[in-house]
Design a protein around this motif. Structure first.
Motif, PDB file in Angstrom:
ATOM      1  N   GLY A 120       0.798  -1.208   0.000  1.00 36.53           N
ATOM      2  CA  GLY A 120       0.000   0.000   0.000  1.00 36.53           C
ATOM      3  C   GLY A 120       0.830   1.257   0.000  1.00 36.53           C
ATOM      4  O   GLY A 120       2.049   1.229  -0.214  1.00 36.53           O
ATOM      5  N   SER A 121       0.177   2.375   0.248  1.00 37.30           N
ATOM      6  CA  SER A 121       0.811   3.695   0.195  1.00 37.30           C
ATOM      7  C   SER A 121       0.522   4.474   1.474  1.00 37.30           C
ATOM      8  O   SER A 121      -0.561   4.356   2.046  1.00 37.30           O
ATOM      9  N   PHE A 122       1.507   5.256   1.918  1.00 34.25           N
ATOM     10  CA  PHE A 122       1.306   6.157   3.044  1.00 34.25           C
ATOM     11  C   PHE A 122       1.974   7.488   2.721  1.00 34.25           C
ATOM     12  O   PHE A 122       2.563   7.674   1.657  1.00 34.25           O
ATOM     13  N   ARG A 123       1.914   8.423   3.630  1.00 34.32           N
ATOM     14  CA  ARG A 123       2.261   9.804   3.334  1.00 34.32           C
ATOM     15  C   ARG A 123       3.523  10.220   4.075  1.00 34.32           C
ATOM     16  O   ARG A 123       3.528  10.361   5.283  1.00 34.32           O
ATOM     17  N   THR A 124       4.644  10.426   3.327  1.00 36.02           N
ATOM     18  CA  THR A 124       5.855  10.924   3.976  1.00 36.02           C
ATOM     19  C   THR A 124       6.699  11.905   3.148  1.00 36.02           C
ATOM     20  O   THR A 124       7.903  11.967   3.424  1.00 36.02           O
ATOM     21  N   PRO A 125       6.272  12.611   2.091  1.00 35.88           N
ATOM     22  CA  PRO A 125       4.905  12.551   1.550  1.00 35.88           C
ATOM     23  C   PRO A 125       4.604  11.177   0.934  1.00 35.88           C
ATOM     24  O   PRO A 125       5.026  10.206   1.525  1.00 35.88           O
ATOM     25  N   TRP A 126       3.926  11.082  -0.200  1.00 42.25           N
ATOM     26  CA  TRP A 126       3.444   9.794  -0.680  1.00 42.25           C
ATOM     27  C   TRP A 126       4.579   8.807  -0.911  1.00 42.25           C
ATOM     28  O   TRP A 126       5.568   9.125  -1.561  1.00 42.25           O
ATOM     29  N   GLN A 127       4.402   7.609  -0.387  1.00 42.39           N
ATOM     30  CA  GLN A 127       5.419   6.567  -0.507  1.00 42.39           C
ATOM     31  C   GLN A 127       4.759   5.197  -0.415  1.00 42.39           C
ATOM     32  O   GLN A 127       3.835   4.995   0.358  1.00 42.39           O
ATOM     33  N   ASP A 128       5.234   4.225  -1.219  1.00 40.31           N
ATOM     34  CA  ASP A 128       4.738   2.862  -1.138  1.00 40.31           C
ATOM     35  C   ASP A 128       5.522   2.083  -0.085  1.00 40.31           C
ATOM     36  O   ASP A 128       6.648   2.433   0.265  1.00 40.31           O
ATOM     37  N   THR A 129       4.922   0.991   0.404  1.00 36.34           N
ATOM     38  CA  THR A 129       5.564   0.148   1.411  1.00 36.34           C
ATOM     39  C   THR A 129       5.479  -1.316   1.007  1.00 36.34           C
ATOM     40  O   THR A 129       4.593  -1.711   0.242  1.00 36.34           O
ATOM     41  N   ASN A 130       6.408  -2.128   1.532  1.00 36.22           N
ATOM     42  CA  ASN A 130       6.348  -3.581   1.355  1.00 36.22           C
ATOM     43  C   ASN A 130       6.026  -4.289   2.670  1.00 36.22           C
ATOM     44  O   ASN A 130       6.085  -5.514   2.758  1.00 36.22           O
ATOM     45  N   ALA A 131       5.665  -3.542   3.711  1.00 36.09           N
ATOM     46  CA  ALA A 131       5.422  -4.115   5.035  1.00 36.09           C
ATOM     47  C   ALA A 131       4.147  -4.953   5.074  1.00 36.09           C
ATOM     48  O   ALA A 131       3.165  -4.648   4.397  1.00 36.09           O
ATOM     49  N   ILE A 132       4.171  -6.020   5.872  1.00 35.60           N
ATOM     50  CA  ILE A 132       2.997  -6.845   6.147  1.00 35.60           C
ATOM     51  C   ILE A 132       2.639  -6.686   7.624  1.00 35.60           C
ATOM     52  O   ILE A 132       3.446  -7.018   8.500  1.00 35.60           O
ATOM     53  N   ASP A 133       1.465  -6.150   7.915  1.00 40.40           N
ATOM     54  CA  ASP A 133       0.949  -6.039   9.283  1.00 40.40           C
ATOM     55  C   ASP A 133       0.088  -7.254   9.608  1.00 40.40           C
ATOM     56  O   ASP A 133      -0.593  -7.793   8.739  1.00 40.40           O
ATOM     57  N   THR A 181      -2.628 -22.544   4.905  1.00 38.45           N
ATOM     58  CA  THR A 181      -1.329 -22.302   5.541  1.00 38.45           C
ATOM     59  C   THR A 181      -0.626 -21.023   5.097  1.00 38.45           C
ATOM     60  O   THR A 181       0.293 -20.572   5.781  1.00 38.45           O
ATOM     61  N   HIS A 182      -1.038 -20.444   3.976  1.00 32.80           N
ATOM     62  CA  HIS A 182      -0.306 -19.307   3.423  1.00 32.80           C
ATOM     63  C   HIS A 182      -1.259 -18.231   2.888  1.00 32.80           C
ATOM     64  O   HIS A 182      -2.373 -18.530   2.448  1.00 32.80           O
ATOM     65  N   GLY A 183      -0.781 -17.003   2.929  1.00 29.75           N
ATOM     66  CA  GLY A 183      -1.420 -15.906   2.247  1.00 29.75           C
ATOM     67  C   GLY A 183      -0.698 -15.610   0.950  1.00 29.75           C
ATOM     68  O   GLY A 183       0.541 -15.660   0.889  1.00 29.75           O
ATOM     69  N   TYR A 184      -1.449 -15.324  -0.112  1.00 28.10           N
ATOM     70  CA  TYR A 184      -0.887 -15.044  -1.430  1.00 28.10           C
ATOM     71  C   TYR A 184      -1.226 -13.609  -1.839  1.00 28.10           C
ATOM     72  O   TYR A 184      -2.335 -13.124  -1.582  1.00 28.10           O
ATOM     73  N   VAL A 185      -0.276 -12.949  -2.501  1.00 28.17           N
ATOM     74  CA  VAL A 185      -0.470 -11.600  -3.034  1.00 28.17           C
ATOM     75  C   VAL A 185      -0.116 -11.655  -4.518  1.00 28.17           C
ATOM     76  O   VAL A 185       1.001 -12.022  -4.885  1.00 28.17           O
ATOM     77  N   THR A 186      -1.068 -11.287  -5.369  1.00 29.40           N
ATOM     78  CA  THR A 186      -0.968 -11.552  -6.805  1.00 29.40           C
ATOM     79  C   THR A 186      -0.964 -10.266  -7.609  1.00 29.40           C
ATOM     80  O   THR A 186      -1.835  -9.412  -7.433  1.00 29.40           O
ATOM     81  N   GLY A 187       0.014 -10.157  -8.534  1.00 31.76           N
ATOM     82  CA  GLY A 187       0.081  -8.980  -9.391  1.00 31.76           C
ATOM     83  C   GLY A 187       0.304  -7.723  -8.580  1.00 31.76           C
ATOM     84  O   GLY A 187       0.960  -7.723  -7.542  1.00 31.76           O
ATOM     85  N   GLY A 188      -0.240  -6.602  -9.064  1.00 29.79           N
ATOM     86  CA  GLY A 188      -0.122  -5.322  -8.370  1.00 29.79           C
ATOM     87  C   GLY A 188       0.756  -4.334  -9.104  1.00 29.79           C
ATOM     88  O   GLY A 188       1.335  -4.632 -10.165  1.00 29.79           O
ATOM     89  N   TYR A 189       0.853  -3.155  -8.527  1.00 32.57           N
ATOM     90  CA  TYR A 189       1.633  -2.069  -9.111  1.00 32.57           C
ATOM     91  C   TYR A 189       2.788  -1.736  -8.182  1.00 32.57           C
ATOM     92  O   TYR A 189       2.596  -1.450  -7.005  1.00 32.57           O
ATOM     93  N   LYS A 190       4.007  -1.805  -8.705  1.00 33.84           N
ATOM     94  CA  LYS A 190       5.177  -1.410  -7.926  1.00 33.84           C
ATOM     95  C   LYS A 190       5.747  -0.137  -8.524  1.00 33.84           C
ATOM     96  O   LYS A 190       5.705   0.069  -9.736  1.00 33.84           O
ATOM     97  N   PRO A 191       6.283   0.744  -7.691  1.00 31.19           N
ATOM     98  CA  PRO A 191       6.636   2.084  -8.157  1.00 31.19           C
ATOM     99  C   PRO A 191       7.883   2.168  -9.023  1.00 31.19           C
ATOM    100  O   PRO A 191       8.124   3.190  -9.651  1.00 31.19           O
ATOM    101  N   ASP A 192       8.688   1.092  -9.099  1.00 33.26           N
ATOM    102  CA  ASP A 192       9.951   1.187  -9.849  1.00 33.26           C
ATOM    103  C   ASP A 192       9.734   0.760 -11.297  1.00 33.26           C
ATOM    104  O   ASP A 192      10.057  -0.345 -11.700  1.00 33.26           O
ATOM    105  N   ALA A 193       9.132   1.643 -12.083  1.00 34.06           N
ATOM    106  CA  ALA A 193       8.933   1.436 -13.524  1.00 34.06           C
ATOM    107  C   ALA A 193      10.310   1.224 -14.181  1.00 34.06           C
ATOM    108  O   ALA A 193      11.327   1.578 -13.612  1.00 34.06           O
TER     109      ALA A 193
END
Length: 300
Positions: free
Chosen positions: A65-78, A108-120
Motif C-alpha cells: 500500500g501507500s502512506f504519506r511521507t509525503p506519498w510513498q509505497d511500502t512492502n510491510a505486512i501487518d 497455511t499461506h497468504g498469497y499476493v498476486t500482481g499489483g503495481y510497484k513504483p519502480d517502472a
C-alpha cells in the motif's frame, strides 16, 4: 474486517483503523484496533491505503500500500488478531513495495498476486508471492501470472488461487480468469473469461467452496455487475446479480451464505450483501464507522 484505506477528510485522509462487522447479524461496523502507524500525520492519522488483505483462521493481514511521507509505497505486512482489539504487529515484508494487488488464501499461506510497484518500467507485476501464516517472515515469489496486471480480483478454492480481470501492461481492461495450484505453485493457467474486461472492484474477492465472484469495478465507467464462475468445471463467468450501486475500490468478504461489498470510492460507508443461494441484487445492511475505500479486507 477492513484495515486501513482512504477516508473522507482534509487532504484525502488515510486511516489506520481496523474495523469489524458481523457475518451472522446484519448491522454497523465497530472499531477493532489499528495498523502500525507509518509516515506523516495528516488529519489525525498515520494510515495506509491501497493495501491488500489476507486471513488465516486466527489473524488478519494487511500488506503493501501507500502512506504519506509525503506519498510513498511500502512492502510491510501487518498482522492483527481476530480475537482481540489490538494494534497490529510486524509480520514481515513483501518481495517489493506494492499496491493494488489481489489476494488469495490457502489453509497455511497468504498469497499476493500482481499489483503495481513504483519502480517502472516494469510497474505491473506478473509474479505472485506468498507468506506463511504459521510464523513471522518475508514473502517470496512462487509463480507467475500469464499477464502482468494491477487492480485484479482474487478468489480461493480449497486447492487453487484465482486471479481475474485487472489492468494489464497494454493499458487494457482484462477479462481473463487465471488459476494456480496451492500445492505446487508455478505458472498460472487460463481457465476462462469474465463477462467483461474490468478492474478495481472488490479485489480481495468473494468465494464459496464451489464458486468465485467478481463484484463492481470499472470497465471504463463504473459497474454494479456481479459475475460468478465455477471452481469445479472452470469455463467462463456469468452475470448473476448487481450491487446496490455502481462502485470502484470497495472491500469484500465471504461468509458461508453471502458475499459482502463494503465501502468504495467517494468514499462511501455502506455495507451490502447478496445471497449465494439466489444471487440477484445486493441489499444494504449497515454502515462503516466512517466512509472509506481501498482498504485491506479479511474474515474468519
Amino acid at each position: 474486517f477492513m484495515a486501513g484505506g482512504y477516508a473522507a477528510g482534509v487532504g484525502f485522509q488515510i486511516t489506520r483503523t481496523i474495523e469489524e462487522y458481523s457475518l451472522v447479524n446484519d448491522g454497523n461496523k465497530s472499531a477493532h484496533g489499528n495498523l502500525i502507524a507509518r509516515g506523516t500525520e495528516v488529519a489525525g492519522d498515520f494510515g495506509t491505503g491501497f493495501n491488500q488483505g489476507n486471513g488465516s483462521s486466527t489473524h488478519g493481514y494487511a500488506s503493501g500500500g501507500s502512506f504519506r511521507t509525503p506519498w510513498q509505497d511500502t512492502n510491510a505486512i501487518d498482522k492483527f488478531a481476530f480475537a482481540s482489539n489490538v494494534t497490529a504487529t510486524d509480520q514481515g515484508d513483501l518481495v517489493t513495495k506494492l499496491h493494488n494487488s489481489s489476494t488469495q488464501n490457502s489453509l497455511t499461506h497468504g498469497y499476493v498476486t500482481g499489483g503495481y510497484k513504483p519502480d517502472a518500467p516494469t510497474a505491473r507485476r506478473s509474479a505472485y508471492q506468498r507468506f506463511s501464516f504459521a510464523s513471522t517472515g518475508n514473502a517470496s515469489d512462487v509463480g507467475n501470472l500469464i499477464k502482468a496486471v494491477q487492480n485484479c480480483f482474487g478468489a480461493s478454492s480449497n486447492t487453487h488461487g484465482y486471479s481475474s480481470g485487472g489492468y494489464d501492461t497494454s493499458d487494457q481492461y482484462s477479462s481473463s480468469i487465471e488459476r494456480f495450484s496451492f500445492a505446487s505453485n508455478g505458472a498460472c493457467t487460463d481457465v476462462g473469461y469474465l463477462t467483461q474486461g474490468v478492474q478495481n472492484g472488490a479485489m480481495a474477492g468473494v468465494s464459496t467452496v464451489s464458486y468465485g465472484y467478481v463484484a463492481g469495478g470499472t470497465t471504463g465507467s463504473n459497474t454494479d455487475r456481479i459475475d460468478k464462475f465455477s471452481f469445479v468445471s472452470n469455463g467462463n463467468a456469468s452475470a448473476v446479480g448487481s450491487l446496490t450501486s455502481a462502485r470502484i475500490a470497495p472491500g469484500s468478504a465471504s461468509s458461508v451464505t453471502h458475499g459482502y461489498c463494503v465501502g468504495g470510492s467517494g468514499p462511501i460507508d455502506t455495507i451490502q450483501k447478496w445471497s449465494y443461494a439466489s444471487d440477484g441484487t445486493s441489499s444494504n445492511i449497515g454502515t462503516l464507522t466512517a466512509a472509506r475505500q481501498n482498504g485491506a479486507c479479511s474474515q474468519f
